[in-house]
Design a protein around this motif. Structure first.
Motif, mmCIF file in Angstrom:
data_model
loop_
_atom_site.group_PDB
_atom_site.id
_atom_site.type_symbol
_atom_site.label_atom_id
_atom_site.label_comp_id
_atom_site.label_asym_id
_atom_site.label_seq_id
_atom_site.Cartn_x
_atom_site.Cartn_y
_atom_site.Cartn_z
ATOM 1 N N GLN A 190 -40.833 11.450 45.984
ATOM 2 C CA GLN A 190 -40.424 10.075 46.267
ATOM 3 C C GLN A 190 -41.623 9.219 46.665
ATOM 4 O O GLN A 190 -41.725 8.054 46.266
ATOM 5 N N HIS A 191 -42.526 9.805 47.448
ATOM 6 C CA HIS A 191 -43.713 9.067 47.891
ATOM 7 C C HIS A 191 -44.608 8.720 46.703
ATOM 8 O O HIS A 191 -45.114 7.597 46.594
ATOM 9 N N LYS A 192 -44.768 9.668 45.787
ATOM 10 C CA LYS A 192 -45.580 9.420 44.586
ATOM 11 C C LYS A 192 -44.952 8.326 43.731
ATOM 12 O O LYS A 192 -45.641 7.429 43.233
ATOM 13 N N ASN A 193 -43.638 8.402 43.559
ATOM 14 C CA ASN A 193 -42.943 7.393 42.753
ATOM 15 C C ASN A 193 -43.039 6.014 43.402
ATOM 16 O O ASN A 193 -43.162 4.993 42.707
ATOM 17 N N PHE A 194 -42.968 5.996 44.720
ATOM 18 C CA PHE A 194 -43.057 4.724 45.441
ATOM 19 C C PHE A 194 -44.432 4.084 45.226
ATOM 20 O O PHE A 194 -44.540 2.868 45.004
ATOM 21 N N LYS A 195 -45.479 4.880 45.264
ATOM 22 C CA LYS A 195 -46.830 4.361 45.082
ATOM 23 C C LYS A 195 -47.055 3.857 43.661
ATOM 24 O O LYS A 195 -47.873 2.960 43.433
ATOM 25 N N LYS A 196 -46.300 4.419 42.703
ATOM 26 C CA LYS A 196 -46.482 4.050 41.302
ATOM 27 C C LYS A 196 -45.516 2.963 40.832
ATOM 28 O O LYS A 196 -45.504 2.624 39.645
ATOM 29 N N ARG A 197 -44.734 2.413 41.737
ATOM 30 C CA ARG A 197 -43.639 1.544 41.314
ATOM 31 C C ARG A 197 -44.110 0.236 40.666
ATOM 32 O O ARG A 197 -43.336 -0.436 39.970
ATOM 33 N N PHE A 198 -45.378 -0.147 40.870
ATOM 34 C CA PHE A 198 -45.886 -1.370 40.262
ATOM 35 C C PHE A 198 -46.698 -1.106 38.993
ATOM 36 O O PHE A 198 -47.176 -2.052 38.369
ATOM 37 N N ASN A 199 -46.860 0.156 38.649
ATOM 38 C CA ASN A 199 -47.784 0.504 37.561
ATOM 39 C C ASN A 199 -47.428 -0.138 36.227
ATOM 40 O O ASN A 199 -48.311 -0.543 35.470
ATOM 41 N N ASP A 200 -46.146 -0.217 35.922
ATOM 42 C CA ASP A 200 -45.722 -0.698 34.608
ATOM 43 C C ASP A 200 -45.320 -2.174 34.611
ATOM 44 O O ASP A 200 -44.828 -2.685 33.600
ATOM 45 N N ILE A 201 -45.528 -2.850 35.743
ATOM 46 C CA ILE A 201 -45.176 -4.272 35.814
ATOM 47 C C ILE A 201 -46.378 -5.105 35.375
ATOM 48 O O ILE A 201 -47.482 -4.920 35.879
ATOM 49 N N PRO A 202 -46.210 -6.028 34.419
ATOM 50 C CA PRO A 202 -47.335 -6.852 33.946
ATOM 51 C C PRO A 202 -47.941 -7.688 35.069
ATOM 52 O O PRO A 202 -47.250 -8.067 36.032
ATOM 53 N N LEU A 203 -49.219 -8.005 34.933
ATOM 54 C CA LEU A 203 -49.921 -8.791 35.947
ATOM 55 C C LEU A 203 -49.251 -10.145 36.174
ATOM 56 O O LEU A 203 -49.185 -10.634 37.303
ATOM 57 N N SER A 204 -48.756 -10.739 35.099
ATOM 58 C CA SER A 204 -48.130 -12.061 35.232
ATOM 59 C C SER A 204 -46.927 -12.015 36.164
ATOM 60 O O SER A 204 -46.721 -12.917 36.986
ATOM 61 N N GLN A 205 -46.125 -10.939 36.060
ATOM 62 C CA GLN A 205 -44.963 -10.799 36.930
ATOM 63 C C GLN A 205 -45.388 -10.523 38.380
ATOM 64 O O GLN A 205 -44.777 -11.038 39.320
ATOM 65 N N LEU A 206 -46.435 -9.721 38.535
ATOM 66 C CA LEU A 206 -46.938 -9.450 39.889
ATOM 67 C C LEU A 206 -47.473 -10.723 40.535
ATOM 68 O O LEU A 206 -47.261 -10.962 41.733
ATOM 69 N N GLU A 207 -48.151 -11.540 39.737
ATOM 70 C CA GLU A 207 -48.660 -12.813 40.247
ATOM 71 C C GLU A 207 -47.507 -13.718 40.684
ATOM 72 O O GLU A 207 -47.581 -14.401 41.718
ATOM 73 N N THR A 208 -46.446 -13.712 39.897
ATOM 74 C CA THR A 208 -45.273 -14.524 40.247
ATOM 75 C C THR A 208 -44.650 -14.051 41.557
ATOM 76 O O THR A 208 -44.300 -14.860 42.432
ATOM 77 N N LYS A 209 -44.507 -12.732 41.694
ATOM 78 C CA LYS A 209 -43.972 -12.167 42.939
ATOM 79 C C LYS A 209 -44.853 -12.550 44.124
ATOM 80 O O LYS A 209 -44.352 -12.938 45.192
ATOM 81 N N LEU A 210 -46.163 -12.443 43.929
ATOM 82 C CA LEU A 210 -47.097 -12.745 45.001
ATOM 83 C C LEU A 210 -47.035 -14.217 45.394
ATOM 84 O O LEU A 210 -46.990 -14.554 46.591
ATOM 85 N N ASN A 211 -47.008 -15.101 44.414
ATOM 86 C CA ASN A 211 -46.945 -16.536 44.706
ATOM 87 C C ASN A 211 -45.647 -16.909 45.411
ATOM 88 O O ASN A 211 -45.634 -17.800 46.268
ATOM 89 N N THR A 212 -44.561 -16.238 45.051
ATOM 90 C CA THR A 212 -43.282 -16.483 45.721
ATOM 91 C C THR A 212 -43.360 -16.115 47.193
ATOM 92 O O THR A 212 -42.895 -16.857 48.070
#
Length: 446
Positions: A190-212
């Motif tokens: 579970q810990h490994k999966n938690f650390k990898k949970r952002f791996n397949d999310i595109p940068l554009s979506q991560l930027e949107t999450k961060l800006n929000t």
């Protein structure tokens, strides 16, 4: 003294009146007319974030008295209680009281049994107070099984039921977690999966999450998420070789969120050195030293100036004298003394004073006879190679690696410097060949 029997007899009225006094007492303070629930919940949350727990609880009580099925108010009350120590039993009492008023509310039932679930897996004191005859986790599982049967399309309930079933199978509530192999394996996965949970999310979506997140008021919990997303975004930009944007992200976090975050400061140091953006590095290290005023912050600032001086082949700034004096005045252990002395050698080399550098090298080498710490010894080996390179002695520079690899061959050399280098390397740990390989790479770059 209230016995268990008396407690059960008075439980209904007591629990309700404790958490929801306006429900029982008509003369109590209440809000007339219809409530703007969303506004009140926001106000209560703000009080809770500011540590004003009594004001937050009053608002949640007012909402519940008029809207007893408003689950967000119960969740807010729970967070308010748990922001204080040893309030887990009060949370359970709150949900028990709420269910007395709303016996068919499935969301409240789920929350009560979630608290039972937490108690069954770790909180022995609360588990004892619950005083359940039998295996509490088994009771929780039976309740969730009923939830699943009554709500077959609710995926959250199904996931929770599956989790409880697994933990039951692994005896997570009865076996010591240190000896529970199945549970340990599950947690590790579970810990490994938690650390990898952002791996397949595109940068554009991560930027949107961060800006929000950045657009909202900063709080302790939100700050953790902002830090994590910055970390993920910076690493992704670095992986894509977009180091300029990665540095800008790190600088943005440093300047607007937290100047004390060591990870972000490391990113800034690494990225500015990689881009040879030494002016930005000096600015950041100056701010860091102004804020911390410690030996290590001063050393980092000195290193930034030395890197710029060396890279651009410019004179050592005169203003470094006060910084050097600060460092010398704040030496209070051997590690700090070693760090300071190695910088003094660098300064002599940069100032084109090879004889002064040689004297200091000989002194430090002699003080390190018998030392086995590879890191410290190779720090000196690189400095010595740099000294030879400054003199234009390519043979001497390359000889340093040979001495480090086979110091015995040079122990009787007639050159006092070579002999000192050999004796310093005499006990150098040589178990890992990678250390010699790393040393070779560093020397080859000079």
């Amino acid at each position: 003294m209230i016995t268990r029997k008396k407690f059960l007899t008075l439980g209904t009225l007591g629990v309700i009146s404790f958490f929801f006094p306006t429900y029982l007492f008509s003369n109590s303070k209440s809000i007339s007319g219809s409530l703007d629930v969303n506004t009140l919940l926001k106000n209560a949350r703000n009080f809770r974030k500011q540590g004003e727990n009594n004001q937050a609880k009053e608002i949640y009580q007012q909402i519940i008295s008029q809207y007893p099925n408003e689950i967000r108010a119960y969740d807010g009350m729970r967070k308010t209680l748990l922001s204080q120590k040893k309030k887990e039993w009060e949370v359970i009492l709150m949900f028990k009281g709420a269910l007395l008023l709303n016996p068919n509310n499935v969301a409240l039932k789920q929350r009560l049994y979630r608290e039972y679930f937490n108690a069954a897996l770790g909180n022995k004191k609360i588990k004892k107070v619950i005083n359940f005859n039998g295996r509490l986790l088994s009771e929780v599982r039976q309740k969730y099984e009923t939830f699943v049967q009554n709500h077959p399309n609710n995926s959250n309930i199904q996931k929770q039921f599956a989790k409880i079933s697994r933990l039951m199978e692994w005896n997570a509530d009865t076996q010591n977690s240190n000896n529970n192999t199945a549970l340990k394996t599950y947690k590790k996965t579970q810990h490994k999966n938690f650390k990898k949970r952002f791996n397949d999310i595109p940068l554009s979506q991560l930027e949107t999450k961060l800006n929000t997140l950045l657009s909202k008021p900063l709080s302790k919990d939100r700050k953790q998420h902002i830090r994590e997303l910055h970390n993920v975004v910076i690493r992704k930009y670095r992986k894509d070789k977009n180091n300029i944007t990665a540095l800008n992200k790190a600088l943005s976090y440093y300047n607007t969120v937290d100047k004390n975050d060591p990870l972000i400061l490391k990113y800034i140091r690494d990225l500015t050195k990689l881009q040879k953006n030494f002016d930005t590095l000096i600015t950041i290290e100056t701010q860091n030293h102004t804020q911390k005023n410690s030996f290590w912050s001063a050393l980092a600032l000195l290193d930034a100036h030395l890197k710029k001086t060396e890279d651009q082949n410019i004179p050592v700034p005169f203003q470094l004298n006060s910084l050097i004096q600060f460092l010398e005045d704040n030496i209070d252990n051997p590690d700090k003394k070693f760090e300071f002395n190695t910088r003094k050698i660098k300064l002599d080399i940069l100032r084109n004073q090879p004889e002064a550098a040689k004297d200091k090298i000989m002194t430090i080498c002699k003080s390190m006879f018998g030392v086995s710490n590879t890191h410290s010894i190779d720090r000196m080996n690189v400095l010595i190679a740099k000294y030879y390179a400054k003199k234009g002695d390519a043979e001497g520079k390359n000889r340093v690696l040979s001495i480090a690899s086979n110091p015995q061959s040079y122990a009787e050399n007639t050159d006092p410097l070579i002999q000192s280098i050999a004796l310093m390397n005499q006990n150098r740990a040589s178990v890992k060949s990678v250390h010699i390989q790393n040393l070779q790479k560093l020397i080859s770059k000079l």
